[in-house]
Write an enzyme that holds these catalytic residues in place. Structure first.
Site, PDB file in Angstrom:
ATOM      1  N   THR A   1       5.521  -2.689   4.857  1.00 19.84           N
ATOM      2  CA  THR A   1       5.098  -1.290   4.841  1.00 19.84           C
ATOM      3  C   THR A   1       3.598  -1.202   4.573  1.00 19.84           C
ATOM      4  OG1 THR A   1       5.520  -0.938   2.463  1.00 19.84           O
ATOM      5  CG2 THR A   1       7.373  -0.658   3.986  1.00 19.84           C
TER       6      THR A   1
ATOM      7  N   SER B   1       1.073  -1.615   6.675  1.00 19.17           N
ATOM      8  CA  SER B   1       0.538  -2.910   7.142  1.00 19.17           C
ATOM      9  C   SER B   1      -0.481  -2.799   8.268  1.00 19.17           C
ATOM     10  CB  SER B   1       1.692  -3.815   7.580  1.00 19.17           C
ATOM     11  OG  SER B   1       2.602  -3.155   8.423  1.00 19.17           O
TER      12      SER B   1
ATOM     13  N   GLY C   1      -1.628  -5.406   3.425  1.00 16.81           N
ATOM     14  CA  GLY C   1      -0.456  -5.292   4.281  1.00 16.81           C
ATOM     15  C   GLY C   1      -0.635  -5.989   5.614  1.00 16.81           C
TER      16      GLY C   1
ATOM     17  N   TYR D   1      -1.871   5.612 -11.177  1.00 17.90           N
ATOM     18  CA  TYR D   1      -1.632   4.446 -10.315  1.00 17.90           C
ATOM     19  C   TYR D   1      -0.978   3.325 -11.113  1.00 17.90           C
ATOM     20  CZ  TYR D   1      -2.739   0.157  -7.754  1.00 17.90           C
ATOM     21  OH  TYR D   1      -2.654  -1.060  -7.119  1.00 17.90           O
TER      22      TYR D   1
END
Length: 264
Positions: A13, A15, A20, A154
């Protein structure tokens, strides 16, 4: 050690760039058919072309959809109904004083960074368990362990991933499926470059800015430089391989020694 993932299908995901894209390229180089995910067809097609250029003979597959939504998740699942290797890499980050982070922003970070992976795991894990083989990974962060003052929203979302992966590993116990987290340290990507320049003098050339960022904001790093995306990908490819068959429920660090602990 030659890792051969021929015959396996993977989904990475988020990517189309950065970590990614490096992970998708690494899995493709090991022989996997890799689903490349992004919110738009243009960015996905650009990433697919980049993988094919790096890995002749690779067969990357488009998996377009916004995974922070159920509709986007459905679109990705429809394009790739089954995967042997799921790498939940999608994530957003940004600097903001803790007292200024709104409820809406907290929810957005959990939708993107946590629930996107949970939704996909709920879909793919049962089939992997039935087949007796599978790999699920979550790309976490050193911020999961050492919460950064400048972006606790985060950091907390990445802390959640450690619990999510451990819990799903227990769900898959004894089935031949492994579930792990990879704790990535400060890594050189386009987004991180922008982030670095939010915290240091924008007039500094990149090499000097990077050094100043590590000195002032990540002084615990034993590597004393930003990590390259391919270095994160190396761990992910290993964990996806048969060589990592006894590694599950773990949080493996590729953080350049940033986290000052023996264990996560």
């Amino acid at each position: 050690m030659r890792i051969d993932l021929s015959g396996r299908t993977a989904l990475v995901t988020g990517s189309t760039q950065g970590i990614g894209l490096a992970i998708a390229t690494g899995l493709a180089a090991a022989g996997a058919r890799v689903g490349v995910n992004g919110r738009g067809a243009a960015s996905v097609n650009t990433a697919i072309a980049a993988i094919r250029a790096q890995v002749p003979g690779a067969e990357p597959l488009p998996a377009v959809g916004d995974l922070s939504t159920q509709d986007g998740t459905n679109a990705v699942v429809d394009s790739l109904p089954h995967v042997d290797i799921l790498v939940n890499n999608l994530g957003i980050f940004g600097e903001k004083p803790a007292l200024d982070v709104t409820d809406e922003e907290w929810r957005r970070y959990f939708e993107v960074n946590v629930l996107s992976g949970v939704r996909l795991t709920r879909h793919y894990l049962p089939r992997q368990m039935d087949n007796g083989w599978g790999r699920v990974q979550y790309i976490a962060s050193d911020s999961a362990i050492a919460t950064p003052a400048e972006m606790i929203h985060y950091g907390v979302s990445k802390t959640a991933l450690l619990g999510v992966s451990r819990g799903f590993a227990k769900t898959a116990a004894g089935t031949g499926v492994t579930v792990n987290s990879v704790i990535a340290g400060p890594t050189e990507t386009g987004g991180v470059r922008d982030f670095v320049y939010q915290l240091v003098d924008r007039d500094l050339p990149w090499d000097a800015a990077q050094r100043e960022f590590m000195r002032a904001h990540r002084p615990n790093s034993l590597l004393q430089r930003l990590i390259q995306p391919a270095e994160i990908a190396n761990m992910v490819v290993y964990l996806a391989s048969p060589f990592a068959s006894a590694t599950t429920g773990g949080a493996l660090r590729v953080d350049g020694g940033y986290t000052d602990a023996i264990l996560p």
